[in-house]
Design a protein around this motif. Structure first.
Motif, PDB file in Angstrom:
ATOM      1  N   VAL A 239       0.837  -1.203   0.000  1.00 18.76           N
ATOM      2  CA  VAL A 239       0.000   0.000   0.000  1.00 18.76           C
ATOM      3  C   VAL A 239       0.875   1.259   0.000  1.00 18.76           C
ATOM      4  CG1 VAL A 239      -1.903  -1.173   1.160  1.00 18.76           C
ATOM      5  CG2 VAL A 239      -0.211   0.055   2.541  1.00 18.76           C
ATOM      6  N   PRO A 240       0.379   2.362  -0.580  1.00 19.10           N
ATOM      7  CA  PRO A 240       1.173   3.596  -0.608  1.00 19.10           C
ATOM      8  C   PRO A 240       1.347   4.251   0.766  1.00 19.10           C
ATOM      9  CG  PRO A 240      -0.493   3.602  -2.355  1.00 19.10           C
ATOM     10  CD  PRO A 240      -0.814   2.452  -1.448  1.00 19.10           C
ATOM     11  N   ASN A 241       0.335   4.130   1.616  1.00 23.24           N
ATOM     12  CA  ASN A 241       0.367   4.825   2.908  1.00 23.24           C
ATOM     13  C   ASN A 241       0.055   3.835   4.030  1.00 23.24           C
ATOM     14  OD1 ASN A 241       0.269   6.628   5.027  1.00 23.24           O
ATOM     15  ND2 ASN A 241      -1.535   7.729   4.308  1.00 23.24           N
ATOM     16  N   GLY A 242       1.035   2.977   4.298  1.00 21.66           N
ATOM     17  CA  GLY A 242       0.839   1.945   5.311  1.00 21.66           C
ATOM     18  C   GLY A 242       1.750   2.148   6.498  1.00 21.66           C
ATOM     19  N   ARG A 243       1.248   1.765   7.652  1.00 22.79           N
ATOM     20  CA  ARG A 243       2.087   1.764   8.850  1.00 22.79           C
ATOM     21  C   ARG A 243       1.912   0.411   9.541  1.00 22.79           C
ATOM     22  NH1 ARG A 243      -1.158   6.643  11.704  1.00 22.79           N
ATOM     23  NH2 ARG A 243      -1.301   7.219   9.492  1.00 22.79           N
ATOM     24  N   ALA A 244       2.966  -0.033  10.186  1.00 20.88           N
ATOM     25  CA  ALA A 244       2.954  -1.360  10.791  1.00 20.88           C
ATOM     26  C   ALA A 244       3.095  -1.269  12.301  1.00 20.88           C
ATOM     27  CB  ALA A 244       4.084  -2.205  10.220  1.00 20.88           C
ATOM     28  N   SER A 245       2.387  -2.142  12.984  1.00 21.95           N
ATOM     29  CA  SER A 245       2.565  -2.362  14.412  1.00 21.95           C
ATOM     30  C   SER A 245       2.739  -3.858  14.613  1.00 21.95           C
ATOM     31  CB  SER A 245       1.354  -1.852  15.203  1.00 21.95           C
ATOM     32  OG  SER A 245       1.496  -2.159  16.574  1.00 21.95           O
ATOM     33  N   TYR A 246       3.988  -4.276  14.687  1.00 24.39           N
ATOM     34  CA  TYR A 246       4.295  -5.692  14.863  1.00 24.39           C
ATOM     35  C   TYR A 246       4.482  -5.970  16.349  1.00 24.39           C
ATOM     36  CZ  TYR A 246       5.147  -5.503   9.826  1.00 24.39           C
ATOM     37  OH  TYR A 246       5.021  -5.320   8.472  1.00 24.39           O
ATOM     38  N   TRP A 247       3.674  -6.879  16.864  1.00 23.90           N
ATOM     39  CA  TRP A 247       3.650  -7.178  18.292  1.00 23.90           C
ATOM     40  C   TRP A 247       4.587  -8.347  18.573  1.00 23.90           C
ATOM     41  CZ3 TRP A 247      -1.739  -6.636  20.966  1.00 23.90           C
ATOM     42  CH2 TRP A 247      -2.363  -5.457  20.542  1.00 23.90           C
ATOM     43  N   ASP A 248       5.672  -8.067  19.233  1.00 21.18           N
ATOM     44  CA  ASP A 248       6.696  -9.080  19.472  1.00 21.18           C
ATOM     45  C   ASP A 248       6.151 -10.213  20.338  1.00 21.18           C
ATOM     46  OD1 ASP A 248       9.280 -10.193  19.300  1.00 21.18           O
ATOM     47  OD2 ASP A 248       9.799  -9.350  21.263  1.00 21.18           O
ATOM     48  N   GLY A 249       6.184 -11.433  19.803  1.00 24.07           N
ATOM     49  CA  GLY A 249       5.761 -12.613  20.541  1.00 24.07           C
ATOM     50  C   GLY A 249       4.265 -12.831  20.613  1.00 24.07           C
ATOM     51  N   ALA A 250       3.477 -11.912  20.056  1.00 19.39           N
ATOM     52  CA  ALA A 250       2.019 -12.046  20.127  1.00 19.39           C
ATOM     53  C   ALA A 250       1.520 -12.998  19.043  1.00 19.39           C
ATOM     54  CB  ALA A 250       1.353 -10.684  19.980  1.00 19.39           C
ATOM     55  N   GLN A 251       0.297 -13.521  19.269  1.00 21.90           N
ATOM     56  CA  GLN A 251      -0.258 -14.524  18.383  1.00 21.90           C
ATOM     57  C   GLN A 251      -1.389 -13.931  17.523  1.00 21.90           C
ATOM     58  OE1 GLN A 251      -0.383 -18.589  20.110  1.00 21.90           O
ATOM     59  NE2 GLN A 251       0.520 -17.701  21.943  1.00 21.90           N
ATOM     60  N   HIS A 252      -2.508 -14.619  17.404  1.00 21.43           N
ATOM     61  CA  HIS A 252      -3.482 -14.280  16.360  1.00 21.43           C
ATOM     62  C   HIS A 252      -4.561 -13.296  16.811  1.00 21.43           C
ATOM     63  CE1 HIS A 252      -5.352 -14.754  12.531  1.00 21.43           C
ATOM     64  NE2 HIS A 252      -6.400 -15.415  12.971  1.00 21.43           N
ATOM     65  N   GLY A 253      -5.066 -13.446  18.013  1.00 23.31           N
ATOM     66  CA  GLY A 253      -6.177 -12.605  18.477  1.00 23.31           C
ATOM     67  C   GLY A 253      -5.692 -11.449  19.326  1.00 23.31           C
ATOM     68  N   LEU A 254      -5.140 -10.430  18.699  1.00 15.61           N
ATOM     69  CA  LEU A 254      -4.524  -9.323  19.441  1.00 15.61           C
ATOM     70  C   LEU A 254      -5.526  -8.602  20.332  1.00 15.61           C
ATOM     71  CD1 LEU A 254      -2.268  -7.817  16.626  1.00 15.61           C
ATOM     72  CD2 LEU A 254      -1.731  -9.635  18.268  1.00 15.61           C
ATOM     73  N   PHE A 255      -6.790  -8.542  19.925  1.00 11.56           N
ATOM     74  CA  PHE A 255      -7.809  -7.832  20.702  1.00 11.56           C
ATOM     75  C   PHE A 255      -8.117  -8.550  22.011  1.00 11.56           C
ATOM     76  CE2 PHE A 255      -9.628 -10.477  17.397  1.00 11.56           C
ATOM     77  CZ  PHE A 255     -10.538 -11.272  18.062  1.00 11.56           C
ATOM     78  N   ILE A 256      -7.715  -9.808  22.133  1.00  8.89           N
ATOM     79  CA  ILE A 256      -7.850 -10.532  23.391  1.00  8.89           C
ATOM     80  C   ILE A 256      -6.509 -10.580  24.124  1.00  8.89           C
ATOM     81  CG2 ILE A 256      -8.283 -12.815  24.414  1.00  8.89           C
ATOM     82  CD1 ILE A 256     -10.368 -13.248  22.213  1.00  8.89           C
ATOM     83  N   GLU A 257      -5.450 -10.830  23.388  1.00  9.72           N
ATOM     84  CA  GLU A 257      -4.133 -11.003  24.012  1.00  9.72           C
ATOM     85  C   GLU A 257      -3.692  -9.749  24.761  1.00  9.72           C
ATOM     86  OE1 GLU A 257       0.211 -12.923  22.916  1.00  9.72           O
ATOM     87  OE2 GLU A 257      -1.475 -13.075  21.526  1.00  9.72           O
ATOM     88  N   ASP A 258      -3.935  -8.566  24.190  1.00 13.82           N
ATOM     89  CA  ASP A 258      -3.638  -7.306  24.885  1.00 13.82           C
ATOM     90  C   ASP A 258      -4.695  -6.299  24.467  1.00 13.82           C
ATOM     91  OD1 ASP A 258      -2.650  -4.969  25.989  1.00 13.82           O
ATOM     92  OD2 ASP A 258      -0.557  -5.433  25.518  1.00 13.82           O
ATOM     93  N   ARG A 259      -5.856  -6.396  25.142  1.00 12.00           N
ATOM     94  CA  ARG A 259      -7.014  -5.592  24.749  1.00 12.00           C
ATOM     95  C   ARG A 259      -6.737  -4.093  24.824  1.00 12.00           C
ATOM     96  NH1 ARG A 259     -11.208  -6.656  28.757  1.00 12.00           N
ATOM     97  NH2 ARG A 259     -11.345  -4.486  29.419  1.00 12.00           N
ATOM     98  N   SER A 260      -6.085  -3.654  25.887  1.00 14.79           N
ATOM     99  CA  SER A 260      -5.863  -2.217  26.055  1.00 14.79           C
ATOM    100  C   SER A 260      -4.951  -1.672  24.960  1.00 14.79           C
ATOM    101  CB  SER A 260      -5.285  -1.913  27.443  1.00 14.79           C
ATOM    102  OG  SER A 260      -4.043  -2.565  27.628  1.00 14.79           O
ATOM    103  N   ARG A 261      -3.928  -2.423  24.589  1.00 15.04           N
ATOM    104  CA  ARG A 261      -3.052  -1.977  23.501  1.00 15.04           C
ATOM    105  C   ARG A 261      -3.804  -1.944  22.187  1.00 15.04           C
ATOM    106  NH1 ARG A 261       2.754  -4.678  21.452  1.00 15.04           N
ATOM    107  NH2 ARG A 261       2.932  -3.361  19.578  1.00 15.04           N
TER     108      ARG A 261
END
Length: 273
Positions: A239-261
């Motif tokens: 994509v032309p205007n993309g930003r990444a947030s790669y969560w070190d060691g995190a798995q598939h359901g980020l909204f459960i694994e670290d809800r506040s983040r």
């Protein structure tokens, strides 16, 4: 939290839930394969502090209709999202958030309808493409291990196959058991024929990604064994205007694994639009 439904272009009834202030920016949540609109758990509630949250049951899932065919046509998936946006009077400013398979669905929508109604897009543990040999469509080793058992009509075989996912959808936290059971229940409640049909299609939305004129956020766990991080990187790189947030060691359901983040990153992205 009103539960509503709308009829898509092929006659399929699509059910969705709306919560949060009427005047807030719309955030459309598109769940993953063999899930439903309840998969987001408390994260969806938290997001109502900043958004008018529209959580959709994809066709074949939850309370939406499960037609006998048509899952291989990207225009159907696109029309489902378009029908929900139209029913809610959302003509601009929306944020589309796809988890896992939901990223393919939102990409199908962008390919068919463009970005007039959309201000930004978020892919969480997701991909934009699907099919053998298609770029950015790598299947994780846990998903490969679960197939073809997760397509079985036999309840025992299907349950054992879904067990291969372990805590991939929730992370290793000791307090995620109820979330894991909710997701597991949604998976086995999705018709086996639907679970299978979603995998037997080939879609390459790469040209759509290349032409996107809106910001894109990719959130992806580095230890995701369902949808490998290579798929997220492919989106960011395309994509032309993309930003990444790669969560070190995190798995598939980020909204459960670290809800506040998860809630903080989604809210911060939308605040910049």
């Amino acid at each position: 939290m009103p539960i509503r439904d709308v009829v898509s272009t092929d006659g399929t009834s699509i059910v969705y839930r709306v919560s949060g202030p009427d005047g807030a920016r719309p955030l459309v949540l598109l769940h993953g394969w063999a899930a439903n609109l309840r998969c987001w758990g408390a994260a969806a509630d938290d997001l109502t502090a900043h958004f008018r949250v529209v959580a959709v049951d994809l066709r074949g899932h939850g309370y939406s209709d499960a037609p006998a065919a048509g899952y291989d046509d990207p225009k159907n998936w696109a029309a489902d999202v378009g029908a929900v946006l139209a029913a809610e009077g959302i003509a601009s400013g929306a944020v589309l958030l796809g988890w896992s398979y939901g990223g393919i669905v939102l990409s199908d929508y962008l390919t068919a309808y463009g970005t007039d109604a959309v201000a930004g897009v978020i892919y969480s543990g997701s991909m934009a493409n699907i099919g053998p040999g298609v770029p950015g469509a790598v299947t994780g080793d846990l998903m490969r291990e679960a197939i073809p058992g997760v397509f079985e009509d036999s309840a025992g075989r299907a349950v054992r196959a879904f067990g291969a996912f372990g805590n991939a959808n929730t992370g290793p936290g000791a307090d995620t058991g109820p979330d894991a059971q909710r997701l597991f229940g949604a998976s086995v409640a999705t018709a086996p024929a639907v679970r299978k049909a979603l995998f037997y299609r080939t879609v390459d939305n790469t040209e759509t990604l290349r032409a996107l004129d809106i910001p894109v956020l990719v959130m992806h766990g580095t230890a995701d064994r369902i949808v490998p991080i290579e798929n997220g990187r492919y989106i960011v790189d395309t994509v032309p205007n993309g930003r990444a947030s790669y969560w070190d060691g995190a798995q598939h359901g980020l909204f459960i694994e670290d809800r506040s983040r998860f809630v903080a990153e989604v809210s911060a992205f939308a605040a910049d639009l």
